[in-house]
Write a protein that holds these residues in place. Structure first.
Motif, short mmCIF file in Angstrom:
data_model
loop_
_atom_site.label_atom_id
_atom_site.label_comp_id
_atom_site.label_asym_id
_atom_site.label_seq_id
_atom_site.Cartn_x
_atom_site.Cartn_y
_atom_site.Cartn_z
N ALA A 23 -1.84 47.83 3.32
CA ALA A 23 -2.62 47.05 2.34
C ALA A 23 -3.47 46.00 3.07
O ALA A 23 -3.09 45.49 4.12
N VAL A 24 -4.62 45.71 2.50
CA VAL A 24 -5.48 44.65 3.02
C VAL A 24 -5.41 43.51 2.02
O VAL A 24 -5.66 43.70 0.83
N TRP A 25 -5.03 42.33 2.49
CA TRP A 25 -4.89 41.16 1.62
C TRP A 25 -6.13 40.28 1.74
O TRP A 25 -6.66 40.09 2.82
N ARG A 26 -6.57 39.71 0.62
CA ARG A 26 -7.66 38.74 0.62
C ARG A 26 -7.03 37.36 0.76
O ARG A 26 -6.21 36.95 -0.06
N VAL A 27 -7.38 36.65 1.83
CA VAL A 27 -6.75 35.37 2.14
C VAL A 27 -7.75 34.39 2.75
O VAL A 27 -8.86 34.78 3.12
N ASN A 28 -7.32 33.16 2.86
CA ASN A 28 -8.02 32.16 3.62
C ASN A 28 -6.98 31.22 4.22
O ASN A 28 -5.86 31.13 3.71
N PHE A 29 -7.32 30.58 5.31
CA PHE A 29 -6.41 29.66 5.98
C PHE A 29 -7.13 28.33 6.14
O PHE A 29 -8.30 28.29 6.53
N PHE A 30 -6.42 27.24 5.82
CA PHE A 30 -7.03 25.92 5.81
C PHE A 30 -6.24 24.93 6.64
O PHE A 30 -5.03 25.08 6.82
N ARG A 31 -6.94 23.91 7.09
CA ARG A 31 -6.31 22.83 7.83
C ARG A 31 -6.93 21.52 7.37
O ARG A 31 -8.16 21.41 7.27
N VAL A 32 -6.08 20.54 7.09
CA VAL A 32 -6.53 19.21 6.69
C VAL A 32 -5.89 18.23 7.67
O VAL A 32 -4.68 18.21 7.83
N GLU A 33 -6.72 17.41 8.32
CA GLU A 33 -6.21 16.44 9.29
C GLU A 33 -6.45 15.03 8.77
O GLU A 33 -7.52 14.73 8.25
N GLY A 34 -5.45 14.18 8.96
CA GLY A 34 -5.56 12.78 8.61
C GLY A 34 -4.74 12.42 7.39
O GLY A 34 -4.66 13.21 6.45
N PRO A 35 -4.14 11.23 7.39
CA PRO A 35 -3.29 10.80 6.28
C PRO A 35 -4.09 10.36 5.05
O PRO A 35 -3.56 10.31 3.95
N SER A 36 -5.36 10.00 5.24
CA SER A 36 -6.19 9.55 4.12
C SER A 36 -7.66 9.80 4.47
O SER A 36 -8.00 10.12 5.61
#
Length: 71
Positions: A23-36
Motif C-alpha cells: 500500500a502507498v500511504w498519503r502522509v506528511n511529516f512536520f517539525r516545530v521548534e521553539g517553546p513559543s
C-alpha cells in the motif's frame, strides 16, 4: 535551505491491521521548534498556508514501504 532527518520506529499493528506493505500511504511529516512564537515550522511537503497548518491533505506526499531485503 534547511534539512533534517528523522528515524521512527512504530509498531505497524498500531497503525494498520493487517498491514499491507504494497500500500502507498498519503502522509506528511512536520517539525516545530521553539517553546513559543516565533517558532520555526518545517515540513517534508510544505502546505504553503498563510498560518502554519499541518492538516492539508492535498499537500501530502506518498509514503512507499520498502522491504528489508530490497536494495
Amino acid at each position: 535551505k534547511s534539512e533534517w532527518i528523522a528515524e521512527l520506529a512504530v509498531p505497524m499493528k498500531c497503525l494498520a491491521v493487517p498491514f499491507d506493505p504494497s500500500a502507498v500511504w498519503r502522509v506528511n511529516f512536520f517539525r516545530v521548534e521553539g517553546p513559543s512564537e516565533p517558532r520555526f515550522y518545517s515540513a517534508w511537503r510544505p502546505t504553503n498556508t498563510p498560518e502554519p497548518n499541518f492538516h492539508v491533505p492535498a499537500a501530502f506526499g506518498a509514503l512507499v514501504f520498502a522491504s528489508a531485503t530490497r536494495q
